[in-house]
Design an enzyme around this catalytic site. Structure first.
Site, PDB file in Angstrom:
ATOM      1  N   GLU A 194      -5.128   0.870   9.792  1.00  0.00           N
ATOM      2  CA  GLU A 194      -4.005   1.092   8.872  1.00  0.00           C
ATOM      3  C   GLU A 194      -3.479   2.525   8.918  1.00  0.00           C
ATOM      4  O   GLU A 194      -2.272   2.740   8.764  1.00  0.00           O
ATOM      5  CB  GLU A 194      -4.429   0.750   7.437  1.00  0.00           C
ATOM      6  CG  GLU A 194      -4.637  -0.724   7.161  1.00  0.00           C
ATOM      7  CD  GLU A 194      -6.072  -1.163   7.361  1.00  0.00           C
ATOM      8  OE1 GLU A 194      -6.394  -2.314   7.010  1.00  0.00           O
ATOM      9  OE2 GLU A 194      -6.880  -0.342   7.867  1.00  0.00           O
ATOM     10  N   PHE A 246     -13.002  -8.430  -5.593  1.00  0.00           N
ATOM     11  CA  PHE A 246     -13.213  -8.135  -4.168  1.00  0.00           C
ATOM     12  C   PHE A 246     -11.942  -7.544  -3.556  1.00  0.00           C
ATOM     13  O   PHE A 246     -10.871  -8.114  -3.675  1.00  0.00           O
ATOM     14  CB  PHE A 246     -13.611  -9.417  -3.423  1.00  0.00           C
ATOM     15  CG  PHE A 246     -13.808  -9.220  -1.948  1.00  0.00           C
ATOM     16  CD1 PHE A 246     -14.881  -8.487  -1.469  1.00  0.00           C
ATOM     17  CD2 PHE A 246     -12.903  -9.755  -1.035  1.00  0.00           C
ATOM     18  CE1 PHE A 246     -15.062  -8.295  -0.100  1.00  0.00           C
ATOM     19  CE2 PHE A 246     -13.070  -9.574   0.330  1.00  0.00           C
ATOM     20  CZ  PHE A 246     -14.155  -8.840   0.801  1.00  0.00           C
ATOM     21  N   GLN A 247     -12.098  -6.398  -2.940  1.00  0.00           N
ATOM     22  CA  GLN A 247     -11.006  -5.669  -2.294  1.00  0.00           C
ATOM     23  C   GLN A 247      -9.849  -5.375  -3.252  1.00  0.00           C
ATOM     24  O   GLN A 247      -8.683  -5.376  -2.863  1.00  0.00           O
ATOM     25  CB  GLN A 247     -10.505  -6.413  -1.043  1.00  0.00           C
ATOM     26  CG  GLN A 247     -11.526  -6.421   0.083  1.00  0.00           C
ATOM     27  CD  GLN A 247     -10.968  -6.886   1.409  1.00  0.00           C
ATOM     28  OE1 GLN A 247      -9.982  -7.646   1.459  1.00  0.00           O
ATOM     29  NE2 GLN A 247     -11.588  -6.463   2.492  1.00  0.00           N
ATOM     30  N   LYS A 264      -0.836 -10.780  -5.324  1.00  0.00           N
ATOM     31  CA  LYS A 264      -0.777 -11.876  -4.357  1.00  0.00           C
ATOM     32  C   LYS A 264      -0.113 -13.122  -4.939  1.00  0.00           C
ATOM     33  O   LYS A 264       0.631 -13.823  -4.236  1.00  0.00           O
ATOM     34  CB  LYS A 264      -2.190 -12.214  -3.868  1.00  0.00           C
ATOM     35  CG  LYS A 264      -2.184 -13.303  -2.797  1.00  0.00           C
ATOM     36  CD  LYS A 264      -3.555 -13.597  -2.221  1.00  0.00           C
ATOM     37  CE  LYS A 264      -3.447 -14.681  -1.141  1.00  0.00           C
ATOM     38  NZ  LYS A 264      -4.772 -14.987  -0.530  1.00  0.00           N
ATOM     39  N   MET A 311      -8.646  25.758  16.689  1.00  0.00           N
ATOM     40  CA  MET A 311      -8.150  26.633  15.639  1.00  0.00           C
ATOM     41  C   MET A 311      -9.286  27.105  14.735  1.00  0.00           C
ATOM     42  O   MET A 311      -9.320  28.274  14.307  1.00  0.00           O
ATOM     43  CB  MET A 311      -7.067  25.937  14.815  1.00  0.00           C
ATOM     44  CG  MET A 311      -6.397  26.841  13.797  1.00  0.00           C
ATOM     45  SD  MET A 311      -5.551  28.252  14.553  1.00  0.00           S
ATOM     46  CE  MET A 311      -3.968  27.503  14.974  1.00  0.00           C
TER      47      MET A 311
END
Length: 569
Positions: free
Chosen positions: A53, A115-116, A165, A483
């Site tokens: 993602e 969940f999630q 959802k 760096m």
């Protein structure tokens, strides 16, 4: 007409002219992905499935920066949504217009540690212009329309829409609504009016314009500082070039302002700040008028705010009132879109010239550091410029290679430099390069990255190969976090704690494992040969360039020090 909200979302994206979405599916967003198959939206909107993602978020951002359009990114709930946060923050700090669309658990499970499940609107609140949790199917279309309006208007930036959802499976009324009609649509119009602080660009005050013109007339040593606001403002760059050429004053740039003034223009002094050129930094300390347009005066620019441009009257032109006097105290400011302010200035600005001042400023221009027998970073950038006629889009990650790219590649147009300037995101580059190439298929896109940065999201090579995205990846490979090592060398007594990258992978073999071409280069001749082959092939390549482990970015001003206290000359 009645339709499922998943279909309404796709129709709203088509209303906005969306042609590409970058994303990664999961359980809560499956109704939307299913809709792409059911009604043929996959033939109208191209979906790029990334490896992670975060890669999708950076790709949507790179697409937006290089095209001027709004980028779009999909992700599922929970870890899918939180994996976007680095990309959201990257877009936010650099004012890049991206709409992130996530789906959450069904409304009845929200707030129950399901969940999630995650409160992504709460998490993303500080790093978005606006965000939404959609629980009412009847509001979805107007929310999507408002989100795009906010993302692209005023000071651009990211917006997040989180959709329960159950909403994506519900039905609602939908009527097509062209973008031109959004402000007159009843409920949407009311929503847009409530969001007027995000949408309306203030008209510059004409008295403020006159005051700046008077200050210009009095100045003997003016300096112009251009930032990313000029790049983001549509149509501002031609007005900016007309302005500085008419004024005839030296022009310095922040890294985000790259391309506003052509890098090879005789008035261009280079980047300013911590790794700014001698000419830019010395000019900032000696000018009597500093006109800053569309910049934030961050700590990398105004390294010591108390002494920054201490001999000058400072004028700040910005679209965002919150930036005025935030980091540097100004003597005058103008609130407005850069293009409009410059238009008004150009209407009345007479031609000026400052020959003695310019002679002084440009007497401090550097000559690139050269060490015989090894491939030097400036040779890599100059070769890329020669082979691509200076027209390539350059994406970068963050670190030494980023600074070298800003110093040695002469950017000539907006969107040509795609880099994380504000948030400094390692791992940004490959996703951003993919997005830039997808959005600009006819242009050469080169990713300049370091071996440390490239490791972070190199799995996106799978995306590059699968979708045949011909980006050319140039790795400045010094076997260290360059760096950080430079700071350790100069400031931390050469104690190189945890910066050596004495481990794999072999980047050429990694490219081959993903079905891509790879090459190694230890000299300028080897690199030029590999780059020409890559450009002419029309394919994606990984070119691993061996550079000196102790190559440094010159100059360098330590954080918190005045701009002319060069720690490294």
């Amino acid at each position: 007409m009645r339709m499922k909200c998943s279909q309404i979302l796709m129709e709203c994206l088509l209303e906005q002219g969306v042609d590409t979405v970058f994303g990664y599916p999961g359980g809560t967003i499956l109704n939307i992905y299913d809709e792409m198959e059911l009604h043929g939206y996959k033939n109208k909107i191209r979906h790029i499935l990334t490896a992670h993602e975060q890669g999708a978020s950076h790709a949507a951002d790179g697409y937006a920066r290089s095209t001027g359009k709004v980028g779009v990114c999909f992700a599922t709930s929970g870890p899918g949504a939180t994996n976007l946060t680095t990309g959201i923050a990257t877009a936010y700090y650099d004012s890049s217009p991206v709409v992130f669309i996530t789906c959450n658990v069904v409304e009845s499970l929200i707030g129950k540690d399901s969940f999630q499940e995650v409160d992504i609107t709460g998490i993303s609140m500080p790093i978005t212009k606006c965000n939404y949790l959609v629980k009412d199917p009847d509001q979805l279309a107007d929310v999507v329309r408002e989100a795009f309006a906010i993302a692209r208007s005023g000071r651009p930036g990211p917006v997040l829409i989180d959709i329960a959802k159950n909403v994506t499976a519900s039905e609602a009324d939908y009527e097509p609504l062209p973008v031109s009609e959004h402000g007159r649509h009843g409920r949407l119009g009311a929503m847009l009016r409530r969001s007027s602080h995000d949408l309306k660009t203030p008209e510059p005050d004409y008295g403020d314009i006159e005051k700046l013109l008077s200050m210009i007339e009095e100045a003997k040593r003016p300096l112009i500082l251009v930032g990313g606001g000029v790049i983001r403002s549509k149509g501002a760059v031609p007005e900016f070039r007309r302005f500085f050429e008419r004024l005839g004053a030296p022009v310095a740039s922040t890294i985000m302002g790259g391309g506003a003034c052509p890098g090879n223009h005789p008035l261009f002094t280079g980047m300013i700040g911590m790794h700014g050129s001698h000419a830019s930094n010395i000019a900032s300390s000696q000018c009597d008028l500093l006109i800053a347009i569309g910049c934030r005066f961050s700590d990398r620019v105004a390294t010591d705010p108390a002494t920054f441009a201490s001999q000058a009257k400072i004028v700040h032109i910005d679209i965002d009132r919150a930036e005025i006097d935030k980091n540097v105290q100004t003597d005058h400011h103008i609130i407005g879109d850069a293009r409009r302010v410059l238009e008004l200035l150009n209407e009345k600005l007479p031609a000026h010239d400052y020959p003695e001042w310019k002679e002084f400023v440009f007497s401090h221009k550097e000559v690139p550091f050269v060490q015989d027998g090894i491939l030097h970073p400036h040779e890599i950038l100059e070769t890329i410029s020669d082979v691509t006629d200076g027209q390539a889009i350059i994406a970068t990650d963050v670190g030494q290679h980023q600074m070298w790219s800003a110093q040695y590649y002469h950017f000539s147009r907006p969107g040509q430099l795609v880099t994380s300037g504000g948030f400094g995101t390692m791992g940004f580059g490959l996703g951003a390069a993919m997005g830039a190439k997808v959005g600009n298929p006819d242009q050469t896109v080169v990713l300049c990255t370091g071996d440390g940065c490239f490791r972070m999201n190199c799995h996106e090579l799978a995306t590059v190969e699968h979708y045949h995205i011909p980006v050319i990846i140039v790795i400045f490979d010094n076997g260290t976090l360059g760096m950080v090592r430079q700071w350790q060398h100069l400031i931390y007594g050469e104690r190189y704690s945890q910066t050596d990258l004495d481990r794999g992978p072999d980047f050429v073999k990694l490219a081959e494992a993903y079905g891509l071409r790879g090459a190694r280069a230890k000299t300028q001749a080897e690199f030029e040969a590999a780059l020409r082959t890559a450009v002419n092939s029309g394919e994606a390549w990984v070119i691993d360039c061996a550079i000196d482990k102790d190559a440094m970015v010159h100059p360098m001003v330590p954080g918190g020090a005045p701009a002319t206290e060069f720690l490294l000359d």
